[in-house]
Motif scaffolding. Sequence first.
Motif, PDB file in Angstrom:
ATOM      1  N   GLY A 180       0.807  -1.215   0.000  1.00  0.00           N
ATOM      2  CA  GLY A 180       0.000   0.000   0.000  1.00  0.00           C
ATOM      3  C   GLY A 180       0.837   1.260   0.000  1.00  0.00           C
ATOM      4  O   GLY A 180       0.556   2.220  -0.745  1.00  0.00           O
ATOM      5  N   TYR A 181       1.876   1.300   0.831  1.00  0.00           N
ATOM      6  CA  TYR A 181       2.746   2.480   0.879  1.00  0.00           C
ATOM      7  C   TYR A 181       3.448   2.690  -0.458  1.00  0.00           C
ATOM      8  O   TYR A 181       3.661   3.829  -0.882  1.00  0.00           O
ATOM      9  CB  TYR A 181       3.791   2.337   1.982  1.00  0.00           C
ATOM     10  N   SER A 182       3.810   1.590  -1.116  1.00  0.00           N
ATOM     11  CA  SER A 182       4.489   1.707  -2.407  1.00  0.00           C
ATOM     12  C   SER A 182       3.563   2.294  -3.465  1.00  0.00           C
ATOM     13  O   SER A 182       4.008   3.057  -4.335  1.00  0.00           O
ATOM     14  CB  SER A 182       4.999   0.333  -2.869  1.00  0.00           C
ATOM     15  N   ILE A 183       2.287   1.953  -3.404  1.00  0.00           N
ATOM     16  CA  ILE A 183       1.323   2.530  -4.338  1.00  0.00           C
ATOM     17  C   ILE A 183       1.201   4.031  -4.096  1.00  0.00           C
ATOM     18  O   ILE A 183       1.197   4.841  -5.036  1.00  0.00           O
ATOM     19  CB  ILE A 183      -0.046   1.840  -4.195  1.00  0.00           C
ATOM     20  N   ILE A 184       1.102   4.439  -2.827  1.00  0.00           N
ATOM     21  CA  ILE A 184       1.048   5.872  -2.507  1.00  0.00           C
ATOM     22  C   ILE A 184       2.315   6.578  -2.994  1.00  0.00           C
ATOM     23  O   ILE A 184       2.258   7.636  -3.622  1.00  0.00           O
ATOM     24  CB  ILE A 184       0.881   6.094  -0.998  1.00  0.00           C
ATOM     25  N   ARG A 185       3.450   5.980  -2.704  1.00  0.00           N
ATOM     26  CA  ARG A 185       4.736   6.581  -3.080  1.00  0.00           C
ATOM     27  C   ARG A 185       4.822   6.778  -4.587  1.00  0.00           C
ATOM     28  O   ARG A 185       5.265   7.822  -5.071  1.00  0.00           O
ATOM     29  CB  ARG A 185       5.867   5.669  -2.596  1.00  0.00           C
ATOM     30  N   SER A 186       4.385   5.769  -5.330  1.00  0.00           N
ATOM     31  CA  SER A 186       4.445   5.849  -6.791  1.00  0.00           C
ATOM     32  C   SER A 186       3.543   6.947  -7.317  1.00  0.00           C
ATOM     33  O   SER A 186       3.922   7.701  -8.226  1.00  0.00           O
ATOM     34  CB  SER A 186       4.033   4.497  -7.398  1.00  0.00           C
TER      35      SER A 186
END
Length: 300
Positions: A180-186
């Motif tokens: 989830g954090y990686s999706i936000i970061r992207s």
Amino acid sequence: MGWRIVHIKNGDYLRLRLDNIEITKLSQKVFIPLSDIIMIVMEGNKTSISTKLLSALSKNNIGLVICDDKFLPSGLFLPYGQYHHVSKRVIAQSEWSKSQKDLLWQAIIKQKMVNQLSFARYLGVDQDRIDMMDHLISKLTIGDKTNREGHVAKVYFDSLFGNSFTRDDDILINYAMNFGYSIIRSEIARIIVGNGLVTMLGVFHRNEFNSFNLADDLMEPFRPLMDYWINTLLDEKDTYLSYKIRLKIIDFIDQTIILNGKTVTMDDAMQKFVQSFIVAIDSEDPDLLVKIELNNFIGD
């Protein structure tokens, strides 16, 4: 403006067809207009993509996320130089003073900490822990020189998952949060580039080996919202990060939140947050930063 996140799972071939992505899988073809898309997430080891499509993704400010064998995002393809005054904006970014960055970091991290406190309250965490987090937030200083953010995070995660929990534990909740954090970061990185900034130059994060320091700064208020979203998705029967769960986590970007009295998608909220950050740091006025509040997160 795009609104769709396309998830590719072992698609055979992706290419550009007029102003559409053509996805070929098992001899069947699907067409999706580029104008509908803000991000593509690709996983699996059997997908090919044409260079002409990559060029079109860049021109249309569409982020491309590549996942590894554990389904966690491991790479990100972003557009280059599409903002009309990119040089002017990057020069200004490189000249941000320490006082400007410290002032905005205090405002950014306070939003994250307040959202963590709100989520802890929502889950019915013991009042003594709530009071401890509240006290730590009240002691936050410009630049967070005493690392109140780290102390609040410790109380927060201990309260949610137990005192023995660490973010390195090999368990489902960590896999889900990492994804989830990686999706936000992207998505934040895509928006940063679309607004003419470079992702490498952060306000707090400044790791020389990190190409996404500014994205790591600006995603902070959204992390507790993702924690809340994941909490609504997982149940005791879930034992691994299934395809169904991954799709639901990605759908976070299309959820709605109230911002300045209006209901907007999370993607739109991220756009407005990044744009308000630029105005706030240039004006040295943290009050201009858009407020991202967990209590205004609507979701499904």
